[in-house]
Enzyme design. Structure first.
Site, PDB file in Angstrom:
ATOM      1  N   CYS A  79      34.353  86.597  52.383  1.00 38.55           N
ATOM      2  CA  CYS A  79      33.570  87.689  52.991  1.00 38.55           C
ATOM      3  C   CYS A  79      34.430  88.360  54.066  1.00 38.55           C
ATOM      4  CB  CYS A  79      32.255  87.162  53.557  1.00 38.55           C
ATOM      5  SG  CYS A  79      32.443  85.877  54.805  1.00 38.55           S
ATOM      6  N   ALA A 103      28.186  75.094  51.346  1.00 34.16           N
ATOM      7  CA  ALA A 103      27.076  75.219  52.300  1.00 34.16           C
ATOM      8  C   ALA A 103      27.124  76.568  53.031  1.00 34.16           C
ATOM      9  CB  ALA A 103      27.154  74.087  53.304  1.00 34.16           C
ATOM     10  N   PRO A 104      25.980  77.137  53.398  1.00 37.35           N
ATOM     11  CA  PRO A 104      24.616  76.613  53.244  1.00 37.35           C
ATOM     12  C   PRO A 104      24.032  76.715  51.847  1.00 37.35           C
ATOM     13  CG  PRO A 104      24.566  78.724  54.366  1.00 37.35           C
ATOM     14  CD  PRO A 104      26.013  78.387  54.174  1.00 37.35           C
ATOM     15  N   GLY A 105      24.663  77.487  50.926  1.00 42.87           N
ATOM     16  CA  GLY A 105      24.309  77.209  49.548  1.00 42.87           C
ATOM     17  C   GLY A 105      23.746  78.296  48.671  1.00 42.87           C
ATOM     18  N   GLY A 106      23.736  79.556  49.105  1.00 43.91           N
ATOM     19  CA  GLY A 106      23.173  80.615  48.257  1.00 43.91           C
ATOM     20  C   GLY A 106      23.828  80.661  46.879  1.00 43.91           C
TER      21      GLY A 106
HETATM   22  C1  LIG Z   1      32.011  80.902  53.573  1.00 44.64           C
HETATM   23  S1  LIG Z   1      31.218  79.384  53.857  1.00 44.64           S
HETATM   24  C2  LIG Z   1      30.494  79.031  52.309  1.00 44.64           C
HETATM   25  C3  LIG Z   1      29.190  79.739  52.041  1.00 44.64           C
HETATM   26  C4  LIG Z   1      28.497  79.252  50.780  1.00 44.64           C
HETATM   27  N1  LIG Z   1      29.354  79.329  49.617  1.00 44.64           N
HETATM   28  C5  LIG Z   1      27.214  80.002  50.484  1.00 44.64           C
HETATM   29  O1  LIG Z   1      27.149  80.779  49.557  1.00 44.64           O
HETATM   30  O2  LIG Z   1      26.252  79.795  51.228  1.00 44.64           O
HETATM   31  C6  LIG Z   1      32.576  78.298  53.891  1.00 44.64           C
HETATM   32  C7  LIG Z   1      32.220  76.825  53.891  1.00 44.64           C
HETATM   33  O3  LIG Z   1      33.430  76.106  53.685  1.00 44.64           O
HETATM   34  C8  LIG Z   1      33.314  74.851  54.316  1.00 44.64           C
HETATM   35  N2  LIG Z   1      34.690  74.321  54.411  1.00 44.64           N
HETATM   36  C9  LIG Z   1      35.697  74.747  55.214  1.00 44.64           C
HETATM   37  N3  LIG Z   1      36.834  74.062  54.943  1.00 44.64           N
HETATM   38  C10 LIG Z   1      36.533  73.194  53.949  1.00 44.64           C
HETATM   39  C11 LIG Z   1      37.269  72.208  53.232  1.00 44.64           C
HETATM   40  N4  LIG Z   1      38.563  71.985  53.506  1.00 44.64           N
HETATM   41  N5  LIG Z   1      36.641  71.483  52.284  1.00 44.64           N
HETATM   42  C12 LIG Z   1      35.329  71.707  52.008  1.00 44.64           C
HETATM   43  N6  LIG Z   1      34.568  72.611  52.667  1.00 44.64           N
HETATM   44  C13 LIG Z   1      35.167  73.349  53.610  1.00 44.64           C
HETATM   45  C14 LIG Z   1      32.614  75.158  55.611  1.00 44.64           C
HETATM   46  O4  LIG Z   1      31.958  74.003  56.105  1.00 44.64           O
HETATM   47  C15 LIG Z   1      31.630  76.263  55.173  1.00 44.64           C
HETATM   48  O5  LIG Z   1      30.369  75.707  54.912  1.00 44.64           O
END
Ligand SMILES: C[S@@+](CC[C@H](N)C(=O)[O-])C[C@H]1O[C@@H](n2cnc3c(N)ncnc32)[C@H](O)[C@@H]1O
Length: 423
Positions: A355, A241-244
């Site tokens: 990032c 999330a948010p999912g791009g």
């Molecule tokens: C960098 S963001 C991801 C962005 C996403 N890949 C995108 O392209 O929009 C990191 C995500 O990891 C999730 N997160 C953090 N720890 C986690 C865990 N142990 N298991 C699953 N999700 C986790 C957070 O809720 C957050 O949405």
């Protein structure tokens, strides 16, 4: 004198952004902010962002005028006043008077009205002391970038802190990119994305409602391209999330499972899937303990990190990060990488990305991962793979995307690809 709602809102945004709690992103979605007129919202956001993008030089200038540190709310008012004086088109008298009114409006700051008035008038008279890229970043982060990327690299990175980024879009269908570029007045980027100088109300832009594109920074689009999912392959996005990136995997024709531990953030992916007409299985679970035995052809781990590479849109991340945070994040990245490895089929591949500009979260993770998992090997990227700028390719075949590697800027990312050979 009464404080105007836009400046009051900018004060709340700046306080939230630098408060190390929910941060700017959450403050921008708060009901109180949504209730403002579009014009006030626009001004408040622009003012808070100007203060954050130029926080280094603003604090240096304020430091010269203050004999001792004022209480935090007073400092916020002064920062906003300085941002108006130097970075917005606000006339000096309006920047000073509105800041004094802001101080007057709250009991905690009322006693500092005269100080706000005197400091901002002096700043207006004397102007900003000269500041270069070095002053734009917190000194401890700048020192880390010097150690990792050399003096010229660190300066080039820091110089992009003050820049307002353009908006990058990923087309759902790569073949649609030229038509979309024309309809949107956008330029085509090397990886097949579109770049539009405008910002703001994207839901009103051409083809948004038809779901022909989504917003995604040029660097953020590289990891899913490097994973290169094929139609019909199974793909798991472990922090989705948010999912791009999950949208990219689905648009490539993979059968996508998008997992995230935040159900509310997954809600944004549900909306984006509905808009784009793409499909994915959504799972709200912790990646480390997810009770599911499946393995996948392609796994993407876009791990939570310090976010020190995304300061162009989230400049607050630079100023709220503390040195001790990086080691803690690196530990959780190692655990998530181990969890991701368990999900890769023999013969499958894994892409890890963050990032972040910090090597503990990038290069060190990739190096330690192959040591801990002898059944995996780095699958080096070739020049141009994933649409990455050539200078981002490291000798190991990883991608170290830096903000100045693309004209007009891009986010900072680290990306590594691994394969798990068939036994
Ligand atoms: C960098 S963001 C991801 C962005 C996403 N890949 C995108 O392209 O929009 C990191 C995500 O990891 C999730 N997160 C953090 N720890 C986690 C865990 N142990 N298991 C699953 N999700 C986790 C957070 O809720 C957050 O949405």
């Amino acid at each position: 004198m009464t404080a105007d709602p836009a400046r009051r809102a900018a004060f709340d945004l700046l306080t939230a952004a630098l408060g190390r709690k929910a941060g700017l992103e959450v403050a921008l979605e708060a009901p109180a902010f949504a209730r403002l007129s579009p014009q006030d919202r626009g001004f408040a956001r622009a003012l808070a962002m100007a203060a954050l993008r130029h926080l280094g030089p603003i604090d240096l200038a304020l430091g010269r005028c203050l004999q001792r540190a004022p209480p935090d709310p007073v400092r916020m008012i002064l920062r906003l006043g300085a941002a108006q004086l130097f970075y917005l088109d606000t006339p000096a008298y309006a920047a000073v008077d509105s800041s004094v009114a802001l101080a007057e409006a709250d009991r905690a700051t009322r006693g500092f009205k005269a100080l706000v008035n005197a400091v901002l008038r002096r700043l207006g008279r004397e102007g900003l002391p000269p500041a270069g890229p070095t002053e734009l970043a917190p000194p401890w982060l700048f020192a880390r970038w010097q150690a990792a990327f050399g003096e010229a690299g660190a300066r080039a990175i820091a110089a992009t802190i003050a820049e307002e980024p353009a908006t990058d879009l990923t087309p759902r269908d790569p073949a649609d990119a030229p038509a979309l570029a024309e309809a949107l007045g956008a330029t085509l980027l090397p990886g097949g994305q579109l770049r539009r100088a405008e910002r703001g109300r994207i839901e009103e832009w051409p083809s948004f409602a038809e779901g022909r594109w989504w917003v995604q920074d040029a660097a953020a689009a590289v990891p899913a391209r490097l994973l290169d999912p094929q139609p019909g392959e199974t793909a798991l996005d472990l922090c989705a999330a948010p999912g791009g990136k999950a949208l990219q995997l689905a648009a490539a024709g993979a059968k996508v499972t998008a997992l995230d531990r935040s159900a509310s953030r997954l809600g944004r992916l549900t909306e984006a899937l509905a808009r784009t007409g793409l499909a994915a299985e959504l799972v709200a679970a912790d990646a480390e303990t997810w009770a599911d035995a499946r393995q996948f052809d392609a796994v993407l781990l876009d791990s939570p990190c310090s976010s020190s590479g995304v300061f162009r849109r989230n400049p607050d991340a630079l100023w709220t990060l503390r040195p001790g945070d990086i080691a803690k994040l690196a530990e959780s990245q190692s655990r998530l990488l181990d969890a991701a490895a368990r999900r890769v089929k023999p013969g499958g591949r894994l892409v890890y990305c963050v990032c972040s500009l910090e090597t503990e979260e990038g290069e060190a993770q990739a190096r330690d991962f192959v040591k801990r998992h002898p059944d995996f090997a780095t699958a080096p990227a070739a020049p141009g793979d994933g649409g990455a700028p050539p200078e981002s390719l490291t000798p190991e075949g990883w991608l170290r995307l830096l903000p100045h590697h693309m004209e007009g800027g891009m986010d900072g990312f680290f990306v590594a690809r691994f394969v798990r050979p068939t036994a």
